[in-house]
Design an enzyme around this catalytic site. Structure first.
Site, PDB file in Angstrom:
ATOM      1  N   ASN A  34      34.484  36.526  42.929  1.00  0.00           N
ATOM      2  CA  ASN A  34      34.840  37.899  42.573  1.00  0.00           C
ATOM      3  C   ASN A  34      36.291  38.155  42.989  1.00  0.00           C
ATOM      4  OD1 ASN A  34      34.891  39.269  45.338  1.00  0.00           O
ATOM      5  ND2 ASN A  34      32.867  38.296  45.334  1.00  0.00           N
ATOM      6  N   ARG A  35      36.796  39.320  42.642  1.00  0.00           N
ATOM      7  CA  ARG A  35      38.220  39.624  42.789  1.00  0.00           C
ATOM      8  C   ARG A  35      38.609  40.206  44.140  1.00  0.00           C
ATOM      9  NH1 ARG A  35      40.410  39.199  37.745  1.00  0.00           N
ATOM     10  NH2 ARG A  35      39.003  39.566  36.008  1.00  0.00           N
TER      11      ARG A  35
END
Ligand code: CTP
Ligand code: CA
Length: 231
Positions: A34-35
């Protein structure tokens, strides 16, 4: 400057913060991730240290300099994060789960790199659920009286707005505080400024705040310090 002006109101306390985002391997070179950059978690760790706490920062795949005086435990997967957080939580007064934890992981991680096939066939990826580290910590309280804090990046959807979802999440998780940051207009992930709404375990709004991640961290720790004082 912040370190010099703030009361050491967390002196003698052990604070555990998880930060970053977990990665779940698919093969030796690929992962589901994920970011999350980890900046909010690092700001929390630095702020807790500045207020006198002993701080353990469980850092999942971050590329940030360790805050001075903070013990960093690097992890990659959710399983590793869970083990590291629970070990540190055994002696902690406060656990803050600021990490973006992968909800699912590939059912299998192959030993060799997955190859393209000549016939164009693409195999689906089977996923299995990860444990909910925060819900476990909230239910078990590895140390009596421990304050447990969750984070939630929320958007609204057809069922309700970000606050509606975070209220439900606060009740579902059982943490003492749930810090919601609404994700909109590029805010929330990978940006220096942040806005938050702090909810208690019943989903009642305690505070809203906006500003730098350092400012927001200070507001969260004000609530944590208040809960510790009342125990
Ligand atoms: N969290 C966790 N373990 C997981 C998933 C989330 O400990 N397997 C923690 C996060 O660190 C965060 C909080 O739970 O503190 C909320 O995470 P979030 O992803 O918003 O909640 P979920 O329950 O996973 O709900 P959903 O992703 O469906 O919104
Ligand atoms: Ca999730």
């Amino acid at each position: 400057a912040y370190a010099l002006v703030h009361d050491p109101d967390l002196a003698g306390r052990h604070v555990v913060v998880s930060a970053g985002g977990t990665r779940e391997p698919l093969d030796p070179v690929r992962f589901l991730g994920n970011r999350s950059t980890g900046r909010q978690g690092y700001a929390l760790a630095a702020a807790a240290r500045a207020r006198g706490a002993q701080v353990t920062l469980v850092a999942a795949n971050t590329a940030l300099a360790a805050p001075p005086g903070v013990d960093v435990v690097p992890v990659e997967t959710t399983a590793q994060l869970r083990t590291a957080v629970r070990e540190a939580a055994a002696t902690a007064d406060v656990v803050v789960m600021a990490a973006a934890v992968a909800d699912f992981r590939p059912a299998e991680s192959t030993e060799h790199k997955i190859k393209k096939r000549d016939d164009g066939h693409v195999a689906p990826i089977e996923l299995v659920a990860n444990p909910d580290v925060l819900a476990e910590l909230a239910a078990e309280r590895l140390r009596p009286g421990q304050v447990v804090v969750g984070f939630a990046a929320e958007t609204g959807d057809a069922n309700g707005d970000a606050l509606f979802h975070s209220r439900r999440k606060a009740r579902r998780k059982g943490a003492d505080l749930l810090v919601m940051n609404p994700v909109h207009d590029g805010r929330g992930f990978g940006t220096p400024d942040n806005e938050i709404t702090v909810l208690d375990r019943d989903g009642t709004v305690m505070t809203t705040a906006a500003g730098t991640k350092a400012h927001v961290a200070g507001v969260v720790l004000d609530h944590v310090a208040e809960l510790l004082r009342r125990r």
